[in-house]
Motif scaffolding. Structure first.
Motif, PDB file in Angstrom:
ATOM      1  N   LYS A   4       0.845  -1.186   0.000  1.00 46.88           N
ATOM      2  CA  LYS A   4       0.000   0.000   0.000  1.00 46.88           C
ATOM      3  C   LYS A   4       0.883   1.238   0.000  1.00 46.88           C
ATOM      4  CE  LYS A   4      -3.786   2.321   2.450  1.00 46.88           C
ATOM      5  NZ  LYS A   4      -4.642   2.326   3.668  1.00 46.88           N
ATOM      6  N   THR A  42      -0.241   4.814  -1.650  1.00 47.79           N
ATOM      7  CA  THR A  42      -1.218   5.514  -2.494  1.00 47.79           C
ATOM      8  C   THR A  42      -0.809   6.940  -2.826  1.00 47.79           C
ATOM      9  OG1 THR A  42      -2.451   6.174  -0.518  1.00 47.79           O
ATOM     10  CG2 THR A  42      -3.130   4.128  -1.611  1.00 47.79           C
ATOM     11  N   ASP A  43       0.163   7.477  -2.119  1.00 45.68           N
ATOM     12  CA  ASP A  43       0.581   8.863  -2.379  1.00 45.68           C
ATOM     13  C   ASP A  43       2.071   8.927  -2.688  1.00 45.68           C
ATOM     14  OD1 ASP A  43       1.365   8.141   0.144  1.00 45.68           O
ATOM     15  OD2 ASP A  43       0.745  10.004   1.124  1.00 45.68           O
ATOM     16  N   CYS A  45       0.993   9.358  -7.077  1.00 44.18           N
ATOM     17  CA  CYS A  45       0.595   8.132  -7.768  1.00 44.18           C
ATOM     18  C   CYS A  45       0.388   6.991  -6.778  1.00 44.18           C
ATOM     19  CB  CYS A  45       1.647   7.732  -8.807  1.00 44.18           C
ATOM     20  SG  CYS A  45       1.660   8.793 -10.281  1.00 44.18           S
ATOM     21  N   ASP A  46      -0.495   6.097  -7.126  1.00 47.80           N
ATOM     22  CA  ASP A  46      -0.729   4.870  -6.359  1.00 47.80           C
ATOM     23  C   ASP A  46       0.118   3.770  -6.975  1.00 47.80           C
ATOM     24  OD1 ASP A  46      -1.602   2.657  -5.034  1.00 47.80           O
ATOM     25  OD2 ASP A  46      -3.739   2.956  -5.416  1.00 47.80           O
ATOM     26  N   SER A  59       0.758   0.881  -5.299  1.00 45.60           N
ATOM     27  CA  SER A  59       0.477  -0.343  -4.539  1.00 45.60           C
ATOM     28  C   SER A  59       0.531  -1.543  -5.478  1.00 45.60           C
ATOM     29  CB  SER A  59      -0.899  -0.246  -3.894  1.00 45.60           C
ATOM     30  OG  SER A  59      -1.003   0.894  -3.071  1.00 45.60           O
TER      31      SER A  59
END
Length: 845
Positions: A687, A689-690, A723-724, A726
């Motif tokens: 994870k 996400t930023d 951007c993500d 993950s």
């Protein structure tokens, strides 16, 4: 540069003097020589699990992974052991080259300070080093912790063996070992007179000399002195300066005194000094890729507007044109006092140590021959002090280790960054004008922003950075091995740790006329605003403190005398940190203080494995499976600008590294041995996400709630704010990596000496890997294989002469790719060494 001849003469003088002293002392000895009780003396003649150390089949490999001497096959953890003989014969004279023998070790270095050593893809964030965090792979030399990973760039000096411990080692090795530890043991002083010397020459003017001498000074005092010198011409040619860069120029010295006042007390005083003064470190042009900047703000147009072209479009021509003086002066050393006292069935050990590190660099941060970034250097001075006290106890039913550890570190850094004459046209947008022709900078009467056409706007703009870090840590720890039955052992371990970090960062900015640019003024001229967009003044004093409790539990079971099963769970952590290189700013250029500190990583680790020996112990096979989950993973974030903020730390949501490792070695006779080691590693962001966006999604107008992100690589497009990533792979990690080798020998006679001729081979293969924190289509490095050969003649008395060739098939490959600043699409890189060859002669006495 330091003269190789001068250093070799110095080494010869020192060793000759020592030989006279040792010989006299030895001649006066009337008592039988006492045997040293140090671990290295017991280990140096043992075979290794990687490579071809000694020739005794079935002998145990003695390690100190659990802070006591024991067979590596008895230790319930994944461990690779490389002996000093194999390190020498394969040319693996530092940690960087060691990764070719240990597939789960990753090493990346653009210069000594910006070096990453990871295990299983974990350790330190990929990118520019930030002094405000800990590394995740602990490096220990003779029980002394080396807090800065720069120590991994130095030549190994008189090493007996290297243990690579895989997986968290927090109970015994501390908060800095969430990914593993590298435990280096040097050869210790002996009460028998001995010495060795080695000289190598090769292409690229390679010269290396090593020597060590050891022996008694009195009945209860012994000494050992070792020296190493390495020099080589660089493998990249700088057409601007007419010099070869990426050279080697290393000198290392180590001295040790062993005092044995009684049979139960050993006192070892050690001191060492290493120096690097290479013409280093640079890069070559690799490629450009489309970003979302306007077409006239991308690399091809910006370069053409100033009449610039790289010296070669083929990176493996090994040409560069960097116009900033390169410097990578690196000094490291220190002293330690180790006292070992045998108390009944246990041993009390005290290790007191001081280490220093002086770093004096100069870099070209625009990666081109244009004077854009005219100066980039951050010299740094570090002192660290450590004290460890531990007690080891062993009996038939229990073994345990308890101890305390204290650490203090002070780092001072003085940075200077300056812009050059080409900076204005490169970094300031001239504004949108109608029908800008390809290759034009947009300058001219119709340009809406004439600042871009005035070189004096940024030329001479300079930022002076001042920073310091005070890092204090203390811990109590213990580990128990309870032998419930001769076959079943339970091993719990705990560690309580306290950390405190105090930092300071100040950046002062001056224009080309020497006027200081200050924040908080009622208004700024357009010229000042353009300058502040490059270098922004800032002053912060971040602090961090925290308590952490870590623990692990291992169960092991001997199915048969040579078959060990084990399973481990570990809850560990890596200390929180501070952003020591500055933090992002808001719209008013005020520092965002919420980003000044970084949360600790929280680690959950699971591992199971089997260790086996069979065929009358002629063959060894060890297999392990693992999963490591990390929450609040400390990631390096770059904002893509030249001088605003090169990089800072942030917490990603979670990462996971999982996989399978296998190590196999076989020695059916004294005439042949072979090994194969392999790893499958699946290391991904679970994870994040930023995350910072890759270059193909950067540089355009930032997306808002009413706009749609443009496809990757759309000039003048819409870019996401972040951007993500993950599910994407962690940087620097190959899914598959292998190392393998063999050696065959036969009896022979040469120059009247009885011995054996031999032929050896060592190879490694790795699949592709990402070379950017956020995976980019432009920075994947293709997989490659390397093949090394050696052939020679040796005797039992220690004489050895052989020829060698490394990267024998001249494989073109990259060690690292780097995204150029400013989202222009420039990709620079560090090519790996080409084919090298040479000859070595060594002798022991």
């Amino acid at each position: 540069m330091t003269s190789f001849v001068r250093r070799t003469l110095l080494a010869t003088t020192v060793l000759a003097s020592a030989t006279i002293g040792f010989s006299a002392a030895h001649a006066e000895d009337t008592a039988p020589a006492a045997a040293t009780t140090t671990a290295a003396a017991d280990e140096q003649d043992n075979p290794t699990s990687v490579g071809t150390g000694a020739r005794d089949r079935g002998a145990d490999i003695v390690v100190t992974a659990r802070r006591r001497q024991e067979s590596s096959q008895e230790v319930p953890l994944a461990i690779s052991v490389v002996g000093g003989e194999h390190i020498d014969s394969t040319g693996s004279f530092n940690v960087g080259r060691l990764q070719q023998l240990t597939p789960t070790l990753q090493y990346y270095s653009s210069n000594p300070r910006n070096t990453a050593v990871n295990i299983r893809g974990l350790g330190v964030p990929f990118g520019l080093t930030n002094d405000g965090i800990e590394q995740g792979v602990g490096i220990y030399v003779d029980d002394v912790y080396n807090s800065r990973v720069a120590s991994a760039t130095f030549d190994f000096l008189d090493v007996a063996q290297v243990e690579v411990l895989r997986g968290p080692q927090g109970t015994l090795y501390g908060k800095n070992t969430t990914a593993g530890a590298i435990n280096i043991t040097t050869n210790q002083p002996t009460f028998d007179f001995e010495g060795k010397a080695e000289v190598s020459i090769g292409n690229y003017n390679f010269k290396q000399a090593k020597a060590a001498i050891s022996g008694p000074l009195t009945d209860n005092l012994a000494a050992r002195i070792a020296v190493s010198s390495t020099s080589r011409k660089g493998t990249i040619y700088n057409v601007t300066t007419g010099e070869h860069i990426q050279s080697q120029d290393n000198l290392g010295l180590r001295g040790q005194l062993l005092w044995k006042p009684t049979d139960t007390i050993d006192v070892t005083l050690a001191g060492d000094f290493s120096n690097q003064d290479a013409n280093c470190c640079g890069s070559v042009y690799v490629r450009t890729g489309a970003t979302q900047r306007a077409i006239n703000r991308q690399f091809a147009a910006l370069a053409a507007a100033q009449g610039y072209a790289p010296p070669s479009l083929n990176a493996f021509d090994r040409l560069t044109d960097l116009d900033t003086d390169l410097r990578a002066k690196n000094k490291i050393g220190g002293a330690s006092l180790r006292v070992k006292w045998e108390l009944g069935e246990g041993t009390l050990t005290s290790i007191t140590a001081w280490r220093f590190w002086d770093w004096d660099p100069s870099n070209d941060r625009d990666f081109t021959g244009l004077p854009i970034v005219a100066l980039s250097q951050n010299p740094s001075q570090q002192d660290q002090y450590t004290q460890e006290l531990r007690y080891n106890y062993s009996s038939d039913k229990i073994d345990f280790v308890v101890g305390a550890f204290g650490f203090y570190q002070r780092i001072d850094t003085q940075g200077t960054e300056a812009q050059g004459a080409a900076a204005s046209r490169w970094s300031i947008n001239p504004g949108s004008v109608a029908a800008v022709p390809p290759g034009s900078s947009g300058c001219g009467p119709s340009a809406s922003n004439q600042l871009a056409c005035d070189p004096t706007v940024l030329d001479g703009l300079v930022a002076y950075n001042t920073q310091y870090l005070k890092n204090t840590s203390a811990a109590l720890y213990g580990q128990l091995s309870w032998h419930i039955t001769p076959e079943l052992t339970l091993q719990p371990g705990v560690r309580l740790n306290y950390d405190k970090k105090e930092g300071y960062y100040q950046r002062r900015v001056f224009d080309g006329q020497g006027n200081e640019l200050l924040l908080g003024l009622p208004s700024y001229t357009a010229r000042q605003s353009a300058q502040l967009a490059i270098y922004t003044p800032q002053e912060i004093s971040p602090t961090f403190s925290d308590w952490n409790f870590s623990y692990d539990f291992t169960a092991s079971y001997k199915v048969a005398p040579d078959v060990l099963l084990y399973a481990t769970y570990a809850k560990s952590f890596k200390s929180g940190g501070i952003n020591q290189n500055g933090v992002p700013v808001d719209g008013s250029n005020n520092p965002i203080l919420a980003t000044a500190t970084v949360k600790p990583e929280s680690v959950h680790h699971y591992e199971a494995g089997i260790k086996t020996q069979f065929w009358d112990r002629k063959a060894t096979l060890n297999v392990s499976i693992f999963r490591t989950d990390i929450a609040n993973y400390q990631a390096n974030v770059n904002n893509g600008q030249y001088g605003v903020l090169r990089g800072y730390l942030a917490n990603a949501g979670a990462v996971r590294s999982q996989g399978v490792e296998a190590d196999f070695s076989v020695r059916p006779s004294e005439r042949f041995n072979a090994y194969v080691n392999g790893a499958y590693t699946d290391a991904t962001y679970r994870k994040f996400t930023d995350a910072p966006c890759p270059p193909e999604l950067s540089g355009g107008t930032t997306v808002t709630s009413t706009t749609t992100v443009s496809p990757a690589g759309t000039p003048g497009g819409i870019s996401p704010e972040n951007c993500d990533i993950s599910g994407q792979r962690l940087p620097g990690v190959s899914k598959f990596s292998f190392s393998f080798g063999a050696e065959v020998n036969a009896p022979a006679k040469l120059l009247g000496k009885e011995g054996e001729v031999y032929f050896g081979y060592d190879g490694s293969v790795r699949s592709n890997f990402s070379s950017n924190p956020s995976p980019s289509a432009y920075t994947w490095i293709d997989g490659y294989s390397l093949h090394n050969f050696r052939a020679g003649f040796r005797t039992e008395s220690g004489f050895d002469v052989y020829g060698w060739v490394r990267n024998a098939f001249d494989q073109n490959y990259f060690e690292q790719l780097m995204v150029g600043p400013g989202n222009t699409g420039l990709i620079a890189g560090l090519p790996g060494d080409p084919r090298t060859w040479g000859f070595t002669i060594k002798s022991a006495f």
